[in-house]
Design an enzyme around this catalytic site. Structure first.
Site, PDB file in Angstrom:
ATOM      1  N   ARG A 235       0.861  -1.183   0.000  1.00  0.00           N
ATOM      2  CA  ARG A 235       0.000   0.000   0.000  1.00  0.00           C
ATOM      3  C   ARG A 235       0.895   1.230   0.000  1.00  0.00           C
ATOM      4  NH1 ARG A 235      -3.543  -2.376  -1.692  1.00  0.00           N
ATOM      5  NH2 ARG A 235      -5.660  -2.717  -0.922  1.00  0.00           N
ATOM      6  N   GLU A 264      -4.055   7.821  -5.066  1.00  0.00           N
ATOM      7  CA  GLU A 264      -4.217   7.138  -6.353  1.00  0.00           C
ATOM      8  C   GLU A 264      -5.488   7.635  -7.022  1.00  0.00           C
ATOM      9  OE1 GLU A 264      -4.067   2.896  -5.752  1.00  0.00           O
ATOM     10  OE2 GLU A 264      -2.028   2.967  -4.970  1.00  0.00           O
ATOM     11  N   HIS A 283      -0.995   0.700  -9.890  1.00  0.00           N
ATOM     12  CA  HIS A 283      -1.681  -0.250  -9.004  1.00  0.00           C
ATOM     13  C   HIS A 283      -2.250  -1.406  -9.824  1.00  0.00           C
ATOM     14  CE1 HIS A 283      -3.899  -0.707  -4.904  1.00  0.00           C
ATOM     15  NE2 HIS A 283      -3.565  -1.868  -5.431  1.00  0.00           N
TER      16      HIS A 283
END
Lengths: 320, 320
Positions: A235, A264, A283
């Site tokens: 993360r 993000e 991601h």
């Protein structure tokens, strides 16, 4: 499965094609009471009577309302559930589960792509081809290098397995220590400094919890070898991004591979995008593919129906 | 090593720094009679009395002359010795050895860099970063794909080992069949068509012999799946390059990774350099690094001195 209970299911995702695909797969597995929603309004309409939610970006503020009183289980489509745990609007009596054991192949392939690209100097090979230049340079090997894996869950274990096949030295840090025997050297969370100091590559696969927030700060980064690489597939907020930026701008660390970020999508103006020794990806290292998430959920549905323990149970106190 | 014979050694390579580095290492291991040469003239001068040659691009025409009559053993710095075997000027009574077991790590890391770059779409990740574009696409995995490895020597065996760690299906073709149990499905040289037809990736690690010259021709290429990849880390002439070009121009095969070519360096005007689905590298997948070749040679020198069988013995009839 005679005699088992088949619950009412709501599939939620903002993406129409996704909810349809999930609903089809679930119905085909024999669970026919499936509704789909992609907006808050649709969710409101279908929540009454719903017992099970398979969700992504679900409007959780609905879950503490009377229309959601029949909901007993919420299956997230992802592996990381720090947002859901922090979310005070989700009643404690709703069981939370996350996807587990589906990401080992994806994430470990992503990590080894970058490890190999770095150690073999893939960019130089491609540049030579662009210039039609015969350039038989000698690269280094992963063999003999030391990788440190922070987090020895299913993803970390898969990284260990592949690192072995590349004849790397494998160090690990984990909170539980249950998988300590997997690695050549095991460290506990009070030994971060010792853990990072000999690594050529540090890979973060930890969940984001109170104990791991900004765990990678300036002190730890400076404790790493100047020519080491940092790879984050956990993360974003495991790393203090400001500290990472300033440390790297001073020339410490040879590079970083970042798939996750504090914000993000990573903002367009962020310095990471254009730093020559930072690889930014979106991601994508552990995607929740429809097939894999469906299979995981359907197996869990069968357990739910026959009152067996669910896979991927989230412990709100532990934090994952 | 008391009582063993320490032979006169000649190290030959066109590169000055290389011959010096080899000579230093050999002398440091206790074999002090070492001469170096990097031209035909220097070789002529030092050949009389030389018993052992460690060589790369050696002027072999000297070996059938009286000045070379004391030479008993020629150690090549490479793994492929097809040129030396074909060379009629090397007397049959000179023992030929090649480097073995040194290339498994290098070549397998090279192959997996490209396999992962292809399957994860590394180029798309890098393009997205260049454009500062958040682009969370879902790639495929090596897991579940089928790799075929032609040649199950030390390099092939290392590829098998890594393919297992990536949960691939592993098929193999070999001449001896000695390593057939390594792979899920083994094929013999009369089964090339059967071998290639189900593969996602075909990797060539074969030596170049009369039986393998142009073994990959139009018929075999067309027997492969249209979306398969061909990877050559053996020798260029395993492939009929004209056939490969025409088959790929017709859209068959999804791509090729070529580290070796019929003519090296690959000529500047060659079409391979600019084909979008061909990766060209400069015969660098299995470099003869000075350390590794020195270690191999010094171990062999000890065997030679104590009259034990040498490693990497070349069988001229077998062809490698």
């Amino acid at each position: 499965m005679g005699g088992t209970h088949k619950p009412n299911i709501l599939v939620f995702s903002p993406i129409q094609t996704e909810v349809d695909a999930y609903a089809d797969r679930i119905r085909n597995s024999g669970f026919i009471s499936v509704k789909t929603a992609k907006t808050l309004e649709e969710a409101e309409k279908y929540l009454p009577g719903t017992e099970v939610i398979l969700g992504w970006n679900f409007p959780t503020q609905l879950l503490c309302k009377p229309i959601a009183s029949s909901v007993r289980w919420f299956q997230s489509m992802g592996a990381g559930v720090n947002d859901l745990i922090a979310d005070q609007s989700i009643p404690q009596n709703i069981t939370l589960t996350r996807i587990m054991d589906q990401f080992g192949a994806y994430i470990s392939e992503y990590v080894f792509l970058f490890l190999l690209d770095i150690v073999k100097d893939g960019p130089r090979m491609k540049q030579s081809q662009l210039e039609r230049r015969w350039d038989p340079f000698i690269s280094e090997t992963l063999k003999g290098k030391t990788i440190g894996i922070a987090g020895l869950g299913s993803i970390g274990a898969e990284l260990v397995r592949k690192a072995r096949a590349f004849d790397m030295y494998v160090h690990g840090l984990s909170f539980s220590g249950k998988q300590a025997t997997l690695v050549d050297l095991h460290f506990t969370p009070d030994q971060w400094g010792e853990f990072v100091k000999d690594l050529d590559y540090l890979v973060l696969t930890l969940p984001l919890t109170n104990s791991t927030y900004h765990i990678i700060n300036q002190d730890l980064l400076l404790a790493m070898k100047p020519n080491a690489y940092l790879i984050n597939v956990g993360r974003g907020a495991l790393i203090d991004e400001g500290d990472l930026l300033s440390v790297m701008r001073e020339g410490h660390l040879q590079g970083a591979v970042l798939d996750v970020f504090e914000t993000e999508p990573l903002p367009k103006e962020h310095a990471f995008w254009s730093m020559p020794n930072v690889f930014v990806t979106s991601h994508l290292s552990g995607p929740s593919t429809i097939n894999e998430v469906s299979n995981f959920f359907i197996e869990n549905l069968k357990r739910f129906s026959s009152e067996q323990p669910l896979s991927g149970m989230v412990d709100r106190n532990r934090g994952y």
